[in-house]
Enzyme design. Structure first.
Site: not given
Length: 285
Positions: A2-3
Site C-alpha cells: 500500500p502507498e
C-alpha cells in the site's frame, strides 16, 4: 505494498469509526504483529487498555492514533496488513493478529495481516508526532509540505528521478505505482538525472505527483488483489485509471506506442518508449 492513497483511505475510515472511542481490551493473537513494540505484547495491551483515541493521523505510509494519555498507537500495513471494523459477533478472519474492543460495544477494530510484514506499536509521548517516524518527510498532500524546498532538494540530489521519488526522507508516500504514473504524465523517464532537471520541470513533476495521489485517494486507492481493502473491506479502483503501471505491451493512451517494462530495484518500471525516452547513457533494465 500500500502507498499513500491506500493508507490515506484507511486513515479516513479509521477517523470516522474510532475517534473518541475508549479501548476496553486488546488481544494480541500473534506476537510478530507487535514485534516493533520492544517491551512485548503484554505491555502493548496494558498501555492501550482504558485509553481513548483522540484522532487518526498519517505520515507517509505510517498511521498513528493519538491517545488521551499522550502516547500514540503506530501502524504500518506492510504488504498485506488490513485494519478492519467488524461487528463483535463477526467470525474471526484467518489471519487476525490483533483485536481491539471499545467501551461502546460497537464495531471492533481488527488488524489482519496474512504475511505479517506490517505491525503495530505504541510510541510513548508520541501523540503529536511519534519519534519513530519523525525522520519521514512530509508528503505533497500535507498542508505544510514545501514545494520550493522539495524542488531545490530534488535538484541537489545526484541520483535518478524515480529513485528520488521513492526516497521517503525527501518526499513520503510515493511508491512504485504512483511514481510510474507521475513520470508518465510528466513525460520523464525514471532514469533521468535529478541534477539535470530544470526548476520548472521539477515543479511540473511535483504537480503530477500531487494530482495522481489526489485522484487515487478519491477512488479509494489501487487494489490488484484482495490484500488491500479499506476499513469496510472494500477494494479501491484506481487501477482502472492507470496509464503506465502494469500495462506492458498495451498501447500508450497518449501516443499508442506499446508500454515497456524495465527492471528497477528488484521491481518493475513501466513507461512509454516514445513519450518517455531513456536518457543517453542510462542502462537498460
Amino acid at each position: 505494498m500500500p502507498e499513500l492513497p491506500e493508507v490515506e483511505t484507511v486513515r479516513q475510515g479509521l477517523a470516522q469509526w474510532v475517534t473518541g472511542r475508549r479501548i476496553t481490551s486488546v488481544e494480541v493473537r500473534h506476537p510478530r504483529a507487535v514485534r516493533r513494540h520492544v517491551p512485548g505484547a503484554g505491555h502493548f495491551a496494558d498501555v492501550l487498555t482504558g485509553r481513548t483515541v483522540t484522532d487518526v493521523r498519517r505520515r507517509g505510509k505510517y498511521l498513528w492514533l493519538p491517545l488521551d494519555s499522550g502516547d500514540a498507537l503506530i501502524g504500518h500495513l506492510g504488504m498485506s496488513g488490513q485494519l478492519l471494523l467488524q461487528p463483535i459477533a463477526a467470525a474471526d478472519e484467518l489471519h487476525l493478529r490483533v483485536r481491539f474492543r471499545f467501551a461502546d460495544d460497537g464495531p471492533e477494530l481488527r488488524f489482519v495481516d496474512q504475511r505479517t510484514f506490517g505491525g503495530l506499536s505504541v510510541s510513548e509521548g508520541g501523540a503529536e508526532l511519534p519519534a519513530e517516524i519523525a525522520h519521514i518527510a512530509r508528503d505533497p498532500m500535507d498542508e505544510e509540505f514545501s514545494d520550493a524546498g522539495f524542488v531545490a532538494a530534488l535538484r541537489r540530489r545526484r541520483t535518478e528521478v524515480k529513485r528520488a521519488l521513492l526516497d521517503q526522507t525527501l518526499i513520503s508516500g510515493v511508491g512504485n505505482i504512483y511514481a510510474d504514473e507521475a513520470l508518465w504524465r510528466a513525460k520523464l523517464h525514471g532514469a533521468r538525472p535529478t541534477d539535470a532537471l530544470t526548476a520548472p520541470a521539477a515543479t511540473r513533476l511535483l504537480g503530477h505527483v500531487r494530482d495522481v495521489l489526489g485522484e487515487a485517494i478519491k477512488q479509494g486507492g489501487t487494489s490488484f488483489d484482495e490484500l488491500y481493502v479499506n476499513v469496510n473491506g472494500e477494494s479501491g479502483y484506481f487501477d482502472r485509471s492507470l496509464n503506465a503501471y502494469g500495462r506492458e505491451g498495451e498501447p500508450c493512451r497518449r501516443c499508442g506506442t506499446p508500454i515497456r517494462r524495465e527492471s528497477f530495484m528488484n521491481r518493475s518500471s513501466f513507461s512509454c518508449p516514445r513519450c518517455q525516452p531513456r536518457p543517453r547513457g542510462a542502462l537498460k533494465g
